[in-house]
Design a protein around this motif. Structure first.
Motif, mmCIF file in Angstrom:
data_model
loop_
_atom_site.group_PDB
_atom_site.id
_atom_site.type_symbol
_atom_site.label_atom_id
_atom_site.label_comp_id
_atom_site.label_asym_id
_atom_site.label_seq_id
_atom_site.Cartn_x
_atom_site.Cartn_y
_atom_site.Cartn_z
ATOM 1 N N PRO A 187 -8.082 -6.211 -3.612
ATOM 2 C CA PRO A 187 -9.435 -6.193 -4.216
ATOM 3 C C PRO A 187 -10.516 -5.643 -3.285
ATOM 4 O O PRO A 187 -11.594 -5.262 -3.746
ATOM 5 C CB PRO A 187 -9.700 -7.683 -4.524
ATOM 6 N N PHE A 188 -10.246 -5.592 -1.982
ATOM 7 C CA PHE A 188 -11.239 -5.116 -1.021
ATOM 8 C C PHE A 188 -11.169 -3.598 -0.809
ATOM 9 O O PHE A 188 -12.046 -3.032 -0.153
ATOM 10 C CB PHE A 188 -11.055 -5.814 0.332
ATOM 11 N N ALA A 189 -10.139 -2.960 -1.327
ATOM 12 C CA ALA A 189 -9.961 -1.513 -1.117
ATOM 13 C C ALA A 189 -10.746 -0.734 -2.167
ATOM 14 O O ALA A 189 -10.623 -0.989 -3.362
ATOM 15 C CB ALA A 189 -8.479 -1.148 -1.171
ATOM 16 N N GLU A 190 -11.525 0.216 -1.701
ATOM 17 C CA GLU A 190 -12.386 0.998 -2.589
ATOM 18 C C GLU A 190 -11.574 1.850 -3.554
ATOM 19 O O GLU A 190 -10.540 2.419 -3.195
ATOM 20 C CB GLU A 190 -13.275 1.910 -1.733
ATOM 21 N N LYS A 191 -12.038 1.916 -4.788
ATOM 22 C CA LYS A 191 -11.357 2.707 -5.818
ATOM 23 C C LYS A 191 -11.238 4.169 -5.395
ATOM 24 O O LYS A 191 -12.158 4.726 -4.792
ATOM 25 C CB LYS A 191 -12.133 2.634 -7.144
ATOM 26 N N LYS A 221 2.725 4.141 -10.136
ATOM 27 C CA LYS A 221 1.953 4.910 -11.117
ATOM 28 C C LYS A 221 0.447 4.678 -10.940
ATOM 29 O O LYS A 221 -0.356 5.598 -11.119
ATOM 30 C CB LYS A 221 2.393 4.546 -12.537
ATOM 31 N N GLU A 222 0.088 3.436 -10.579
ATOM 32 C CA GLU A 222 -1.316 3.138 -10.292
ATOM 33 C C GLU A 222 -1.791 3.925 -9.063
ATOM 34 O O GLU A 222 -2.914 4.434 -9.027
ATOM 35 C CB GLU A 222 -1.510 1.639 -10.063
ATOM 36 N N SER A 223 -0.916 4.024 -8.086
ATOM 37 C CA SER A 223 -1.231 4.780 -6.876
ATOM 38 C C SER A 223 -1.440 6.253 -7.206
ATOM 39 O O SER A 223 -2.373 6.891 -6.693
ATOM 40 C CB SER A 223 -0.096 4.624 -5.857
ATOM 41 N N LEU A 224 -0.580 6.799 -8.072
ATOM 42 C CA LEU A 224 -0.713 8.209 -8.469
ATOM 43 C C LEU A 224 -2.018 8.446 -9.222
ATOM 44 O O LEU A 224 -2.696 9.456 -8.999
ATOM 45 C CB LEU A 224 0.486 8.625 -9.329
ATOM 46 N N LYS A 225 -2.391 7.503 -10.098
ATOM 47 C CA LYS A 225 -3.657 7.626 -10.835
ATOM 48 C C LYS A 225 -4.842 7.714 -9.864
ATOM 49 O O LYS A 225 -5.743 8.528 -10.030
ATOM 50 C CB LYS A 225 -3.854 6.421 -11.762
ATOM 51 N N GLU A 226 -4.813 6.821 -8.850
ATOM 52 C CA GLU A 226 -5.899 6.816 -7.865
ATOM 53 C C GLU A 226 -5.921 8.125 -7.073
ATOM 54 O O GLU A 226 -6.988 8.684 -6.796
ATOM 55 C CB GLU A 226 -5.716 5.635 -6.897
ATOM 56 N N ALA A 227 -4.735 8.627 -6.705
ATOM 57 C CA ALA A 227 -4.643 9.871 -5.938
ATOM 58 C C ALA A 227 -5.134 11.062 -6.755
ATOM 59 O O ALA A 227 -5.811 11.959 -6.230
ATOM 60 C CB ALA A 227 -3.206 10.100 -5.480
ATOM 61 N N GLU A 228 -4.801 11.077 -8.041
ATOM 62 C CA GLU A 228 -5.247 12.175 -8.908
ATOM 63 C C GLU A 228 -6.754 12.114 -9.137
ATOM 64 O O GLU A 228 -7.423 13.145 -9.172
ATOM 65 C CB GLU A 228 -4.486 12.121 -10.239
ATOM 66 N N THR A 229 -7.285 10.895 -9.269
ATOM 67 C CA THR A 229 -8.745 10.735 -9.416
ATOM 68 C C THR A 229 -9.457 11.250 -8.169
ATOM 69 O O THR A 229 -10.491 11.913 -8.249
ATOM 70 C CB THR A 229 -9.101 9.246 -9.640
ATOM 71 N N ALA A 230 -8.869 10.937 -7.008
ATOM 72 C CA ALA A 230 -9.458 11.372 -5.733
ATOM 73 C C ALA A 230 -9.144 12.829 -5.412
ATOM 74 O O ALA A 230 -9.676 13.382 -4.438
ATOM 75 C CB ALA A 230 -8.942 10.477 -4.607
ATOM 76 N N LYS A 231 -8.255 13.451 -6.196
ATOM 77 C CA LYS A 231 -7.782 14.826 -5.945
ATOM 78 C C LYS A 231 -7.223 14.946 -4.526
ATOM 79 O O LYS A 231 -7.481 15.919 -3.809
ATOM 80 C CB LYS A 231 -8.915 15.842 -6.177
#
Length: 326
Positions: A187-191, A221-231
């Motif tokens: 919960p402390f890690a920034e989106k 899959k959640e990790s991939l979503k975050e990586a794609e959002t961050a490009k």
């Protein structure tokens, strides 16, 4: 006119009271001190192994801290120097040991559970990365003992330090404990930050080691979503490599190879040689399973070329040599 003057007066008075409250507020004071400690420890990212430059930069900071008896700042300076000599010598050494001991002595002067916790973690990790496991053990056990007593909001560089203790517990086979530590700080890690992407990826890895495949795939899959959002192309490549294991389990050979080739392409493009090495080794092992000896040999040789002569690479070298032997 008078109303405007009164308005300006009360506005200025309110601003002054707010500033005084901020400086008087112990919570804000703790936050500022935490930021100061973090900034000192992270100076290694700026100066690397340049001990002379670091000492020059720290000289006025140490002088001021000694005059005010600022134990946390002096402690952070000792931590930084311990890290610097570790990087300089690329092994455990008497200089790092001396700075760790000095940092520990400083904390005897007061009650600093959060600093004691991360001090043990960092010294344990210092031994762990050079594979001195028996020497690392007492430090991690002490950190584990201290952890329930902490105010988690006061731990400097929170996520990184919990990742350290999680990696050690995973290494010794306690995946459940590793998962607990990472779940505490998620919960402390920034989106859409690398920190969060990395955390989710690690949660996936530890879940998979516990044979919790459904949970592992969810985190991945959640990790991939975050990586794609961050490009974040580097992390997208890494996650593709991890997704390849699930494709392989499902018998999707073409998809598996596609994931790994994308992983290698992105890793080499951004100079992530360690990840490119792992992806090549996976391709070698999968081609070996398919009895494609020529391709397996090609990939294992490419993996070996990316390995360094360090203790960390030993298990990978063993796997690579076994591939060649087979």
């Amino acid at each position: 006119m008078k109303s405007r003057i009164f308005l300006k007066f009360f506005t200025s008075l309110f601003a002054c009271l707010l500033i005084l409250q901020v400086y008087a507020d112990p919570i804000n004071k703790d936050t500022n001190k935490q930021i100061e400690i973090e900034s000192i420890i992270k100076l290694s990212l700026q100066f690397g192994k340049d001990t002379a430059a670091i000492k020059k930069h720290l000289a006025p900071i140490i002088l001021q801290a000694k005059q005010t008896q600022d134990i946390p700042v002096l402690w952070a300076c000792e931590m930084l120097m311990a890290d610097t000599y570790s990087m300089l010598y690329d092994q455990t050494n008497v200089y790092s040991d001396g700075h760790y001991d000095a940092a520990k002595q400083l904390l005897n002067a007061g009650n600093y559970p959060e600093l004691e916790f991360i001090g043990n973690l960092r010294q344990g990790y210092y031994h762990f990365i050079y594979r001195q496991i028996s020497e690392a053990f007492p430090f991690f056990l002490q950190a584990n003992y201290l952890e329930p007593k902490l105010n988690i909001n006061k731990v400097p560089i929170l996520v990184d330090h919990y990742k350290i203790i999680a990696s050690f517990y995973s290494y010794i086979g306690n995946q459940e404990r590793a998962l607990e530590y990472l779940e505490m700080v998620l919960p402390f890690a920034e989106k859409a930050s690398r920190e969060r992407i990395d955390l989710l990826n690690s949660l996936s890895i530890y879940s998979k080691k516990l044979a919790k495949d459904e949970q592992a795939l969810y985190y991945l899959k959640e990790s991939l979503k975050e990586a794609e959002t961050a490009k974040d192309s580097v992390w997208i490549g890494i996650i593709y490599g991890n997704l390849s294991e699930y494709s392989w389990q499902e018998g999707k050979v073409a998809e598996t190879f596609d994931y790994l080739n994308k992983n290698i392409e992105l890793s080499l493009r951004y100079n992530e040689l360690l990840d490119a090495m792992r992806a090549n080794l996976k391709l070698a092992q999968y081609n070996l399973a398919l009895a494609d000896w020529k391709s397996a040999s090609k990939y294992v040789i490419e993996a070996l070329a990316l390995m360094e002569d360090k203790p960390y690479f030993l298990t990978y070298k063993v796997d690579a040599l076994k591939c060649l032997a087979d």
